[in-house]
Design an enzyme around this catalytic site. Structure first.
Site, mmCIF file in Angstrom:
data_model
loop_
_atom_site.group_PDB
_atom_site.id
_atom_site.type_symbol
_atom_site.label_atom_id
_atom_site.label_comp_id
_atom_site.label_asym_id
_atom_site.label_seq_id
_atom_site.Cartn_x
_atom_site.Cartn_y
_atom_site.Cartn_z
ATOM 1 N N ASP A 1 -6.275 -16.357 5.153
ATOM 2 C CA ASP A 1 -7.514 -15.395 4.982
ATOM 3 C C ASP A 1 -8.819 -16.297 4.721
ATOM 4 O OD1 ASP A 1 -6.359 -12.916 5.264
ATOM 5 O OD2 ASP A 1 -5.620 -13.082 3.236
ATOM 6 N N ASP B 1 -6.453 -12.697 0.568
ATOM 7 C CA ASP B 1 -5.582 -13.421 -0.517
ATOM 8 C C ASP B 1 -4.960 -14.368 -0.466
ATOM 9 O OD1 ASP B 1 -3.781 -12.146 0.632
ATOM 10 O OD2 ASP B 1 -3.225 -10.800 -0.873
ATOM 11 N N ASP C 1 -8.090 -4.781 2.615
ATOM 12 C CA ASP C 1 -6.699 -4.707 2.737
ATOM 13 C C ASP C 1 -6.108 -3.474 1.861
ATOM 14 O OD1 ASP C 1 -6.331 -7.294 3.563
ATOM 15 O OD2 ASP C 1 -6.085 -8.312 1.648
#
Length: 848
Positions: free
Chosen positions: A602, A598, A323
């Site tokens: 996901d 998170d 990310d």
């Protein structure tokens, strides 16, 4: 889901045969309940602890040991049978502990689901169990409510939904009831099961329940069987090969001895000794301890490893998908560039036209406002002090239409309008500019200069705000009676402020380390393409690769995507669901991928990746689906964990080489003695002693060797645990052990020393070979710089234990040994140290 979002509210109700005011009838709801089932998440049945424990005995090496124990008991060798079975049970327990981890991700999902819901049925409001909801039910929601199923919003009043539990994004999403245009990517008119209403109220029609909801599909995906880790696969192949070797050698020797007329009891004992010799019984325990120690070291660096074998998998990782926000960046908007013509006034506007605050060192408020406030504070303009001197009289708040915020403050007895907002709008409302400490007419060249600065700043993916002000003239002094737009005309422009979430300093260094280590770093973000590319370019991720958006990814077929997946360095505007596709495409190209995440959505990607990395600030479901947890959400921590993983894999190779040298040496020694017509020099207990007790401490000391200096300057290793070089060295070590052991054994037998003395010397010289062989298996760096103190403790312990076996009467009876003289020890040490010389010669003259 998208078909519902493209329909109007009326079209949705018509399709579901429902009514916004009356809802469903109880009769109809019951029919639909039978058709669609309960609004619950269904958990797949898993193997219980007993089944899992019994499955440990299916391994080929364990089966061979069990057969050896039965054979020992059959010929009356009870002690050997009991000892072998104890080893079998210990190994099974170790395997069970490694594999048994209660799968809590589903429990976490179930725990999040709302238990009750307010619905309209039979034309009236009713509170029912959320599990009884069916498609077509009309659900009313308000502030603080948990969304009980997937809904299409049909009425909305300032409705904002916190979707952080699902997506990991902390900013609430505004919900509307309008239909989306075809191809428009948004979930603004849908609310999803397990999210929460943060503000406002609304009404929605249930479009999906149970396992058909967004979270239900996630639940199904996270319950799929996980792939074995690379280490698990390598250990499995090693075990199968050793098992085949053990069966083959045992069969060969059994036939040879039988044909030589050796008594059947002795033949069985030889076969049992061989079976025990071929299997590295101590390997599972040492492997587990090495991985566990690695987990402890990682924990000190803020990386919590949840699955033992995942520790090593990090060392094999060659792609890290990460990310952006908070992992590569600070997750803190910061002013990075300014073009200001009147600094003092700009700092005052930044502090006063601002609704954020700083309390006890912590910032509170909108990230953009916070960045502006910190910018002012860092330049000596305290909001608290300024507000005391220049109180606010009026505020016109920012909204999506006006794209600006305005306050009126009393400054030195005069009323001033302070404005910050979108540059094009603020510049359009400005007719003056303050520069060189005086107010001047805003000319066309001035405007062009400002617009040029703006283009340069936005080209760097900065979020830019313009600042302006004016002193209210007497005729506008009764501003509370005026049209608010009049207040914002004829402004004095004072500059542009550009901000962004800056990259972490350590992230750039970590990306550079990854490149040296042959690891590709891929950024995956929900952010805008330009912003993602700018950060990726600054950090060093984006060089000559592609930038792909989520919508572009959806247009590609699997075959088309697979062709370009290794060229893509940045994914922007990507939904978490698309991460699974990215992981699968990389896996199909034989990549070992680490993936960060998170949110609940996901979780499937975290499960499918070779290494799922959850953020410490993420959802419980993401954490439970992951292999590793980053307590500090920092990309650099992943890279530290990769280094530790590589160190562990190197050390596993070292102690596997060490242990298999012992196994090969023992097999060759026993087989050769049988072929030569000599009595077997070791009994089964002595072989177990060598494999577990004598090899254990030294092998474990190899498991804690420090890393090589160049460990992060080489490509990830995809070879087997035993590469060709180590295999050759194992065979050479085995031959040297065999020749040395049998030479002394044969000499003692022909010199009339007796079988007991000859066996004791053979047993001891074989043990001493192991002690010297440890130095062959150490890391090259640490041969010159001895830093592993545990190694010397382990060697000393092994030596003391062997002395105890040779000289303690009680142990002499169990191990069938006798005391040795000083001369015996000198000869044993001289012979056993030849294994170091042989390894040096092999390194020098053999090409691998």
């Amino acid at each position: 889901m998208m078909k519902w979002q493209n329909l109007t509210a009326d079209e949705t109700l018509k399709t579901l045969k429902s009514d916004a005011d009356k809802g469903l009838s109880t009769e109809e709801a019951n029919k639909r309940s039978i058709k669609y089932g309960k609004n619950e998440l269904v958990e797949k049945k898993k193997a219980g602890p007993i089944s899992l424990f019994l499955s440990q005995f299916k391994e080929i090496l364990i089966i061979i040991l069990i057969v050896a124990a039965i054979a020992a008991a059959y010929v009356g060798d009870t002690i050997d049978a009991v000892v072998i079975l104890i080893v079998v049970v210990i190994n099974a327990v170790v395997g069970f502990i490694q594999e048994y981890r209660a799968e809590k991700a589903m429990e976490k999902l179930k725990g999040l689901i709302s238990s009750e819901a307010m619905v309209i049925r039979d034309g009236r409001d009713q509170k029912i169990l959320a599990s009884d909801l069916v498609p077509g039910d009309i659900v009313t929601i308000g502030e603080g409510d948990n969304i009980p199923a997937d809904l299409r919003i049909i009425q909305s009043s300032n409705l904002n939904v916190d979707e952080s539990a699902l997506t990991g994004e902390s900013v609430p999403v505004e919900k509307i009831c309008d239909a989306l245009e075809p191809g428009e990517e948004s979930t603004c008119n849908a609310a999803f099961m397990e999210t929460d209403v943060s503000t406002g109220r609304g009404k929605g029609v249930v479009i999906e329940t149970g396992m058909n909801t967004a979270i239900g599909k996630i639940a199904e995906m996270i319950q799929e069987e996980e792939d074995e880790t690379p280490l698990h696969q390598k250990i499995g192949r090693l075990g199968r090969n050793l098992g085949i070797l053990a069966i083959g050698v045992c069969t060969l020797v059994f036939i040879l001895e039988y044909l030589q007329g050796v008594p059947i009891v002795d033949t069985f004992l030889t076969a049992i000794s061989l079976a025990v010799a071929a299997i590295p019984e101590g390997l599972p325990a040492i492997l587990t301890l090495t991985l566990a120690l690695g987990m402890q070291r990682m924990a000190k660096s803020n990386a919590i490893v949840r699955k033992l074998l995942a520790v090593e998998t990090l060392g094999s990782c060659n792609v890290i998908c990460t990310d952006k926000t908070g992992t590569l960046t600070k997750n803190k908007m910061t002013v990075r560039e300014t073009h200001i013509t009147a600094p003092e006034r700009a700092f005052e506007i930044s502090a006063l036209c601002n609704n954020s605050s700083i309390y006890e060192g912590k910032t509170i408020g909108d990230p953009t406002d916070v960045a502006m406030l910190v910018f002012a504070e860092e330049n000596g303009y305290s909001k608290i002090e300024l507000e005391k001197r220049y109180p606010r009289l009026l505020e016109i708040p920012l909204d999506s239409v006006r794209k600006r915020m305005t306050t009126v403050n009393e400054i030195d007895g005069e009323k001033y309008v302070l404005v910050k907002g979108a540059p094009e709008i603020v510049l359009g409302k400005s007719t003056w500019i303050e520069k060189d400490e005086r107010i001047q007419k805003l000319t066309k060249p001035d405007r062009e200069a400002v617009l040029n600065d703006l283009r340069n700043m936005t080209g760097k993916a900065l979020r830019v705000l313009a600042l302006a002000y004016k002193k209210i003239p007497y005729e506008e002094s009764k501003f509370d009676e005026l049209d608010k737009d009049i207040l914002e005309e004829n402004l004095v422009f004072v500059g542009l402020v550009g901000m962004m979430d800056p990259p972490r300093k350590e992230a750039k260094e970590a990306v550079a380390t990854c490149k040296k280590a042959g690891i590709k770093v891929v950024m995956i973000t929900g952010d805008h393409k330009d912003t993602a590319a700018a950060i990726a370019r600054e950090i060093g991720i984006l060089t000559d690769g592609k930038v792909l958006t989520g919508s572009e990814l959806d247009k590609l077929t699997d075959a088309e995507f697979e062709r370009i997946v290794e060229d893509v360095q940045v994914y922007a505007r990507v939904f978490p669901e698309q991460k699974v596709r990215i992981v699968e495409a990389l896996k199909d190209k034989d990549n070992i991928t680490a993936m960060t995440g998170d949110g609940v959505n996901d979780a499937p990607a975290l499960k499918r990746a070779a290494i799922g990395v959850a953020m410490g600030t993420g959802t419980d479901v993401a954490k439970e689906s992951s292999d590793m947890l980053l307590q500090d959400d920092n990309f650099a921590t992943i890279v530290k964990a990769v280094k530790e993983g590589r160190t562990i894999f190197d050390n596993i190779r070292r102690f596997v080489r060490f242990q298999l040298s012992t196994n090969v040496g023992a097999i060759l020694t026993i087989t050769s003695s049988s072929i030569m017509g000599l009595p077997v020099p070791f009994n089964p207990i002595q072989v177990l002693w060598i494999n577990i007790i004598m090899d254990g401490p030294p092998a474990q000391s190899l498991g804690v060797e420090p890393p090589e200096k160049n460990i992060m300057e080489r490509a990830p290793i995809k070879e087997e645990i035993i590469p060709r070089k180590n295999l050759i060295k194992i065979i050479i070590a085995g031959v040297v052990m065999t020749v040395g052991t049998l030479a002394l054994y044969y000499y003692e037998l022909i010199s009339g020393a007796g079988a007991l003395k000859a066996t004791s010397i053979a047993f001891t010289v074989f043990v001493m070979f192991q002690i010297f062989n440890v130095f062959n298996c150490k890391s090259e760096m640490n041969l010159r710089n001895i830093s592993n103190k545990f190694l010397f403790i382990a060697i000393s312990l092994s030596l003391l234990l062997q002395i105890a076996v040779i000289y303690t009467p009680f142990l002499q009876g169990i191990f069938e040994t006798t005391a040795l003289s000083l001369i015996d020890w000198i000869v044993i040490i001289l012979v056993s140290c030849t294994i170091i010389i042989s390894d040096w010669l092999a390194e020098k003259f053999i090409k691998y």
